[in-house]
Design a protein around this motif. Structure first.
Motif, PDB file in Angstrom:
ATOM      1  N   TYR A   1      -3.798   4.130   5.421  1.00 45.99           N
ATOM      2  CA  TYR A   1      -4.210   2.728   5.600  1.00 45.99           C
ATOM      3  C   TYR A   1      -5.139   2.253   4.481  1.00 45.99           C
ATOM      4  O   TYR A   1      -4.832   1.290   3.779  1.00 45.99           O
ATOM      5  CB  TYR A   1      -4.895   2.542   6.957  1.00 45.99           C
ATOM      6  N   PHE A   2      -6.263   2.916   4.295  1.00 46.64           N
ATOM      7  CA  PHE A   2      -7.233   2.451   3.304  1.00 46.64           C
ATOM      8  C   PHE A   2      -6.978   3.010   1.911  1.00 46.64           C
ATOM      9  O   PHE A   2      -7.456   2.443   0.926  1.00 46.64           O
ATOM     10  CB  PHE A   2      -8.646   2.813   3.734  1.00 46.64           C
ATOM     11  N   GLY A   3      -6.267   4.126   1.812  1.00 49.03           N
ATOM     12  CA  GLY A   3      -6.022   4.741   0.514  1.00 49.03           C
ATOM     13  C   GLY A   3      -4.893   4.060  -0.225  1.00 49.03           C
ATOM     14  O   GLY A   3      -5.081   3.112  -0.997  1.00 49.03           O
ATOM     15  N   ILE A   4      -3.695   4.535   0.025  1.00 51.25           N
ATOM     16  CA  ILE A   4      -2.518   3.948  -0.626  1.00 51.25           C
ATOM     17  C   ILE A   4      -2.269   2.541  -0.107  1.00 51.25           C
ATOM     18  O   ILE A   4      -1.809   1.668  -0.830  1.00 51.25           O
ATOM     19  CB  ILE A   4      -1.301   4.867  -0.399  1.00 51.25           C
ATOM     20  N   GLY A   5      -2.588   2.325   1.158  1.00 52.88           N
ATOM     21  CA  GLY A   5      -2.559   0.970   1.694  1.00 52.88           C
ATOM     22  C   GLY A   5      -1.206   0.433   2.102  1.00 52.88           C
ATOM     23  O   GLY A   5      -1.044  -0.783   2.282  1.00 52.88           O
ATOM     24  N   ILE A   6      -0.227   1.335   2.281  1.00 55.70           N
ATOM     25  CA  ILE A   6       1.106   0.883   2.661  1.00 55.70           C
ATOM     26  C   ILE A   6       1.070   0.099   3.968  1.00 55.70           C
ATOM     27  O   ILE A   6       1.673  -0.970   4.099  1.00 55.70           O
ATOM     28  CB  ILE A   6       2.055   2.093   2.796  1.00 55.70           C
ATOM     29  N   ARG A   7       0.370   0.622   4.933  1.00 52.95           N
ATOM     30  CA  ARG A   7       0.354   0.000   6.259  1.00 52.95           C
ATOM     31  C   ARG A   7      -0.438  -1.297   6.304  1.00 52.95           C
ATOM     32  O   ARG A   7      -0.261  -2.101   7.222  1.00 52.95           O
ATOM     33  CB  ARG A   7      -0.198   0.990   7.279  1.00 52.95           C
ATOM     34  N   ARG A   8      -1.306  -1.536   5.344  1.00 53.95           N
ATOM     35  CA  ARG A   8      -2.087  -2.782   5.353  1.00 53.95           C
ATOM     36  C   ARG A   8      -1.209  -4.003   5.118  1.00 53.95           C
ATOM     37  O   ARG A   8      -1.603  -5.135   5.420  1.00 53.95           O
ATOM     38  CB  ARG A   8      -3.194  -2.724   4.300  1.00 53.95           C
ATOM     39  N   LEU A   9      -0.010  -3.772   4.563  1.00 54.77           N
ATOM     40  CA  LEU A   9       0.927  -4.871   4.374  1.00 54.77           C
ATOM     41  C   LEU A   9       1.579  -5.275   5.690  1.00 54.77           C
ATOM     42  O   LEU A   9       2.128  -6.375   5.807  1.00 54.77           O
ATOM     43  CB  LEU A   9       2.019  -4.460   3.371  1.00 54.77           C
ATOM     44  N   GLN A  10       1.500  -4.391   6.677  1.00 53.83           N
ATOM     45  CA  GLN A  10       2.166  -4.623   7.951  1.00 53.83           C
ATOM     46  C   GLN A  10       1.203  -4.812   9.116  1.00 53.83           C
ATOM     47  O   GLN A  10       1.560  -5.433  10.121  1.00 53.83           O
ATOM     48  CB  GLN A  10       3.088  -3.427   8.271  1.00 53.83           C
ATOM     49  N   HIS A  11      -0.004  -4.264   8.990  1.00 54.49           N
ATOM     50  CA  HIS A  11      -0.924  -4.240  10.124  1.00 54.49           C
ATOM     51  C   HIS A  11      -2.341  -4.584   9.713  1.00 54.49           C
ATOM     52  O   HIS A  11      -2.775  -4.251   8.606  1.00 54.49           O
ATOM     53  CB  HIS A  11      -0.967  -2.830  10.745  1.00 54.49           C
ATOM     54  N   ASP A  12      -3.078  -5.228  10.629  1.00 50.94           N
ATOM     55  CA  ASP A  12      -4.525  -5.230  10.504  1.00 50.94           C
ATOM     56  C   ASP A  12      -5.007  -3.949  11.170  1.00 50.94           C
ATOM     57  O   ASP A  12      -4.221  -3.212  11.764  1.00 50.94           O
ATOM     58  CB  ASP A  12      -5.154  -6.483  11.107  1.00 50.94           C
ATOM     59  N   ILE A  13      -6.303  -3.671  11.074  1.00 52.54           N
ATOM     60  CA  ILE A  13      -6.778  -2.373  11.555  1.00 52.54           C
ATOM     61  C   ILE A  13      -6.643  -2.245  13.069  1.00 52.54           C
ATOM     62  O   ILE A  13      -6.430  -1.142  13.595  1.00 52.54           O
ATOM     63  CB  ILE A  13      -8.237  -2.114  11.117  1.00 52.54           C
ATOM     64  N   ASP A  14      -6.707  -3.349  13.782  1.00 50.51           N
ATOM     65  CA  ASP A  14      -6.549  -3.297  15.234  1.00 50.51           C
ATOM     66  C   ASP A  14      -5.138  -2.872  15.623  1.00 50.51           C
ATOM     67  O   ASP A  14      -4.949  -1.978  16.450  1.00 50.51           O
ATOM     68  CB  ASP A  14      -6.890  -4.652  15.846  1.00 50.51           C
ATOM     69  N   SER A  15      -4.133  -3.482  15.011  1.00 49.48           N
ATOM     70  CA  SER A  15      -2.758  -3.116  15.353  1.00 49.48           C
ATOM     71  C   SER A  15      -2.387  -1.739  14.810  1.00 49.48           C
ATOM     72  O   SER A  15      -1.579  -1.022  15.394  1.00 49.48           O
ATOM     73  CB  SER A  15      -1.771  -4.171  14.847  1.00 49.48           C
ATOM     74  N   TYR A  16      -3.018  -1.350  13.678  1.00 55.34           N
ATOM     75  CA  TYR A  16      -2.718  -0.019  13.140  1.00 55.34           C
ATOM     76  C   TYR A  16      -3.265   1.078  14.040  1.00 55.34           C
ATOM     77  O   TYR A  16      -2.600   2.091  14.274  1.00 55.34           O
ATOM     78  CB  TYR A  16      -3.279   0.140  11.724  1.00 55.34           C
ATOM     79  N   THR A  17      -4.470   0.895  14.538  1.00 53.42           N
ATOM     80  CA  THR A  17      -5.014   1.900  15.457  1.00 53.42           C
ATOM     81  C   THR A  17      -4.250   1.894  16.780  1.00 53.42           C
ATOM     82  O   THR A  17      -4.196   2.915  17.461  1.00 53.42           O
ATOM     83  CB  THR A  17      -6.520   1.678  15.692  1.00 53.42           C
ATOM     84  N   ASP A  18      -3.654   0.767  17.141  1.00 56.09           N
ATOM     85  CA  ASP A  18      -2.737   0.749  18.294  1.00 56.09           C
ATOM     86  C   ASP A  18      -1.557   1.673  18.034  1.00 56.09           C
ATOM     87  O   ASP A  18      -1.146   2.450  18.906  1.00 56.09           O
ATOM     88  CB  ASP A  18      -2.209  -0.669  18.548  1.00 56.09           C
ATOM     89  N   LEU A  19      -0.993   1.565  16.817  1.00 47.68           N
ATOM     90  CA  LEU A  19       0.141   2.417  16.429  1.00 47.68           C
ATOM     91  C   LEU A  19      -0.255   3.887  16.503  1.00 47.68           C
ATOM     92  O   LEU A  19       0.495   4.724  17.032  1.00 47.68           O
ATOM     93  CB  LEU A  19       0.597   2.039  15.017  1.00 47.68           C
ATOM     94  N   MET A  20      -1.415   4.217  15.968  1.00 46.48           N
ATOM     95  CA  MET A  20      -1.885   5.600  15.988  1.00 46.48           C
ATOM     96  C   MET A  20      -2.062   6.122  17.414  1.00 46.48           C
ATOM     97  O   MET A  20      -1.616   7.222  17.750  1.00 46.48           O
ATOM     98  CB  MET A  20      -3.226   5.708  15.249  1.00 46.48           C
ATOM     99  N   ALA A  21      -2.714   5.321  18.255  1.00 47.90           N
ATOM    100  CA  ALA A  21      -2.986   5.750  19.627  1.00 47.90           C
ATOM    101  C   ALA A  21      -1.696   5.913  20.422  1.00 47.90           C
ATOM    102  O   ALA A  21      -1.557   6.842  21.217  1.00 47.90           O
ATOM    103  CB  ALA A  21      -3.916   4.752  20.313  1.00 47.90           C
TER     104      ALA A  21
END
Length: 322
Positions: A189-209
């Motif tokens: 998320y914060f490194g390469i940042g691929i997922r930041r194009l698709q998610h904000d941090i709230d929805s990304y942590t939803d994906l992780m959980a």
């Protein structure tokens, strides 16, 4: 019995230095194995996750995320690197030793894995993996799904060794520990940042959980009943993240730590839900965020070099497993 509580961490090269530092700072000291209730035995300990409990599986993968070279292993028996992302034993080794199963937990992909070691447990973990399927792809390491597939192979091998009934007994009564999530936040998320194009941090942590919950359910479906799941530590305090996102003073990155706290809250909630839906299971969330953050922010409380934390600090979460 004393047990050091160790953090999970990002598997970027600079983050590996962070782990090595903490393993040299935190020592495991023991005069005897943990005194468990009379009616409690753990036939095996079995680990899944990332580099904090990778016992050398990445040695056998075509990836740059390896540590089978000096100075890794300098304090290990013989001073040899084993593929463990540390200078000595990992938390997987320490837990296996602490509950009296065996001194060292082997990697499942170790070419020298012996038949006699299988019934007492192995680690399927792979450094640089995560709950997000994108994370292991970036580093060419084992995904959590890959680890489940290897676990299925392990079960079949177990049946050959101890039979169907013996296998069911081992699966139902062993420690299963899952350690993942740091690499998702720090690298994907914060490194390469691929997922930041698709998610904000709230929805990304939803994906992780959600992915973590699915993993635990699949583990349960394969026979696991005593499952401990570690949360993510204050990943923003890892040296790589302090350098990249900590500003001029290289302080802890609050955006990383916020993401860790957000995920941990959601993971804990998912586990609470699973407790009510998985019959005869004991699934426990184990927080490592605040204890490690306190160590970082208040080092004076813990002495100059050696820190020992009572073994029950980590196993108290497993009280429900008894």
């Amino acid at each position: 019995m004393q047990f050091m509580k160790l953090p999970s961490h990002s598997s970027s090269l600079s983050s590996i230095v962070f782990l090595s530092f903490h393993v040299s700072l935190l020592f495991f000291s023991s005069e005897a194995v943990t005194k468990l209730p009379e009616n409690v035995t753990f036939p095996a300990v079995i680990f899944f996750g990332d580099s904090i409990v990778d016992q050398g599986n990445n040695n056998n993968l075509n990836t740059i995320v390896k540590c089978n070279f000096p100075p890794y292993g300098k304090d290990f028996s013989g001073g040899n690197p084993t593929g463990r992302f540390t200078n000595a034993k990992t938390p997987a080794d320490l837990i296996a030793e602490g509950v009296g199963v065996k001194e060292l937990l082997p990697a499942y992909l170790d070419p020298n894995l012996q038949t006699k070691d299988i019934p007492t447990g192995v680690s399927f973990a792979s450094g640089a993996t995560g709950y997000d399927p994108q994370t292991p792809l970036l580093a060419s390491v084992l995904s959590m799904s890959d680890q489940l597939e290897m676990f299925k192979e392990y079960i079949e091998k177990l049946k050959v060794i101890v039979g169907e009934e013996g296998t069911q007994n081992i699966l139902a009564n062993s420690f299963f520990v899952v350690v993942s999530g740091s690499d998702d936040i720090a690298n994907t998320y914060f490194g390469i940042g691929i997922r930041r194009l698709q998610h904000d941090i709230d929805s990304y942590t939803d994906l992780m959980a959600s992915s973590a919950s699915s993993f635990i359910q699949e583990l349960y479906n394969l026979g696991a009943r005593r499952i401990g799941v570690l949360g993510v530590p204050p990943i923003g305090c890892v040296p790589s993240q302090r350098t990249l996102a900590g500003g001029v003073i290289r302080g802890c990155s609050e955006k990383h730590n916020h993401a860790a706290r957000l995920f941990n809250k959601k993971l804990s909630s998912e586990i609470d839900s699973l407790k009510n839906n998985l019959a005869q299971s004991r699934v426990v969330y184990m927080d490592v965020y605040y204890s490690l953050l306190d160590l970082i922010e208040n080092p004076h409380k813990y002495g100059k070099v050696k820190l020992t934390i009572n073994y029950t600090d980590i196993l108290i979460s497993f009280g429900q497993l008894y």
